[in-house]
Design an enzyme around this catalytic site. Structure first.
Site, PDB file in Angstrom:
ATOM      1  N   HIS A 117      38.162  44.711  38.392  1.00 55.57           N
ATOM      2  CA  HIS A 117      39.552  44.388  38.751  1.00 55.57           C
ATOM      3  C   HIS A 117      40.481  45.561  38.404  1.00 55.57           C
ATOM      4  O   HIS A 117      41.383  45.900  39.170  1.00 55.57           O
ATOM      5  CB  HIS A 117      40.037  43.155  37.981  1.00 55.57           C
ATOM      6  N   GLU A 164      35.308  42.202  35.241  1.00 55.67           N
ATOM      7  CA  GLU A 164      36.684  42.426  34.763  1.00 55.67           C
ATOM      8  C   GLU A 164      37.100  43.884  34.919  1.00 55.67           C
ATOM      9  O   GLU A 164      38.208  44.174  35.382  1.00 55.67           O
ATOM     10  CB  GLU A 164      36.811  41.998  33.298  1.00 55.67           C
TER      11      GLU A 164
HETATM   12 ZN   LIG Z   1      37.986  37.989  38.593  1.00 56.61          ZN
END
Ligand SMILES: [Zn+2]
Length: 268
Positions: A139, A136
Site C-alpha cells: 500500500h 501493507e
Molecule cells: Zn490492504
C-alpha cells in the site's frame, strides 16, 4: 482565482500521473506530492505511536521488525533492479507492534508500518507476518494513500470549495492524511478500494517472495483470516474485497510468477 486553481489542477492532473510498479496501473499522484504526503504521514504516525501502548513482548516485537526489514530490503532490491530508483525517495521505514485485540495492521506513506498484537495468532509465525507485511508495505510503495489524497483533493476542487491550502490548514491536512491511509479517529473506519486491495495483494506476494518467504503461504493465511473472523470482519482485510474466494483465486493465479522470485531470492 478559482478558474486559475482549476486550471493549475488540470495541468497537474495531466502531468501528475505515475505508474505503479508490477501492475503498471496509471494513478493520479501529482497535485499533492510525495514529499508533502510523506512529511504529513510521519507526523501522523508519530501521533498514533505516542497515543497507543506498544507491545512489551520482545520476541513478537523482534519478529515484526525482522520481517519488516527483510520485506524492506526486497522492495529496495526490486525498485533498484527495475528502474524505479526514485520511488522510495523520502522513505523512512518503521515497524511497530501495538498492543491491541484488533485484528489489524496498516502502513502509512513513507514506510511507516503498524501491526496490532491481535493479528499475530492468525499470522502464527514469520511467514504469516510476511504475508501481512508484504500487503501493507505494498500500500505504501504503490502510494495508495497519496493517490487517495489526490482523489480527495480532486473532489474538493470539483465541488468548488476552492484551494485546499494544505500548509495553511494543518487540521485539514492531518484529517486528509488519516483518511487517505484509511485510519480515522476510529481506526479502520475508512477502507482502501478494491483496486487498491487487489493491487496490494499482488505486490505483497511479489515482495514476500523476493524477501525469501514462501509465497504459497499467502492463500493459506487468508483462509485462516477468513475462518478466524467469522461474524466480525477485520477492518483492513476482508470487507473491501469482492469475495474471499476471489482473493484466493487471484493469489493462486499469481503464485507461479511469485515462486520464480522466491526461488531466485538472495535474501533468504
Ligand atoms: Zn490492504
Amino acid at each position: 482565482m478559482r478558474k486559475l486553481i482549476a486550471l493549475s489542477f488540470i495541468v497537474a492532473l495531466v502531468i501528475g500521473c505515475t505508474t505503479v510498479p508490477i501492475t503498471g496501473r496509471k494513478q493520479l499522484t501529482g497535485v499533492v506530492g510525495s514529499e508533502e504526503v510523506i512529511a504529513m504521514s510521519a507526523d501522523a504516525y508519530q501521533q498514533v505511536i505516542d497515543s497507543v501502548q506498544l507491545s512489551n513482548n520482545q520476541e513478537q516485537v523482534a519478529m515484526v521488525k525482522r520481517v519488516g526489514t527483510r520485506i524492506q530490503k526486497a522492495v529496495e532490491q526490486y525498485m533498484n533492479n527495475n528502474g524505479y530508483e526514485g520511488l522510495l525517495d523520502g522513505f523512512d521505514w518503521e515497524f511497530n507492534l501495538i498492543e491491541s485485540d484488533q485484528v489489524n495492521a496498516w502502513a502509512m506513506p513513507g514506510g511507516k508500518v503498524a501491526f496490532y498484537t491481535g493479528i499475530l495468532p492468525i499470522c502464527k509465525d514469520d511467514l504469516g507476518v510476511a504475508v501481512v507485511m508484504g500487503h501493507e508495505v505494498a500500500h505504501a510503495v504503490a502510494k495508495h494513500g497519496q493517490e487517495r489524497m489526490n482523489q480527495n483533493y480532486a473532489k474538493q476542487v470539483g465541488l468548488s470549495i476552492g484551494a485546499v491550502a494544505l500548509g495553511q490548514d494543518p487540521t485539514l491536512a492531518q484529517q486528509m492524511v488519516f483518511q487517505a491511509v484509511g485510519i480515522g479517529t476510529d481506526i479502520g473506519l475508512l477502507k482502501f478500494s478494491r483496486t487498491h486491495e487487489s493491487e496490494a495483494d499482488e505486490l505483497g506476494l511479489t515482495f514476500m517472495a523476493i524477501a525469501g518467504y514462501d509465497p504459497s503461504e499467502a492463500p493459506k493465511f487468508w483462509e485462516r483470516m477468513s475462518a478466524g473472523s467469522s461474524g466480525q470482519a477485520p477492518p483492513e482485510f476482508l470487507s473491501t474485497h469482492p469475495s474471499h474466494e476471489t482473493r484466493i483465486e487471484r493469489l493462486n493465479a499469481a503464485l507461479p510468477k511469485a515462486m520464480e522470485y522466491y526461488n531466485k531470492s538472495t535474501l533468504k
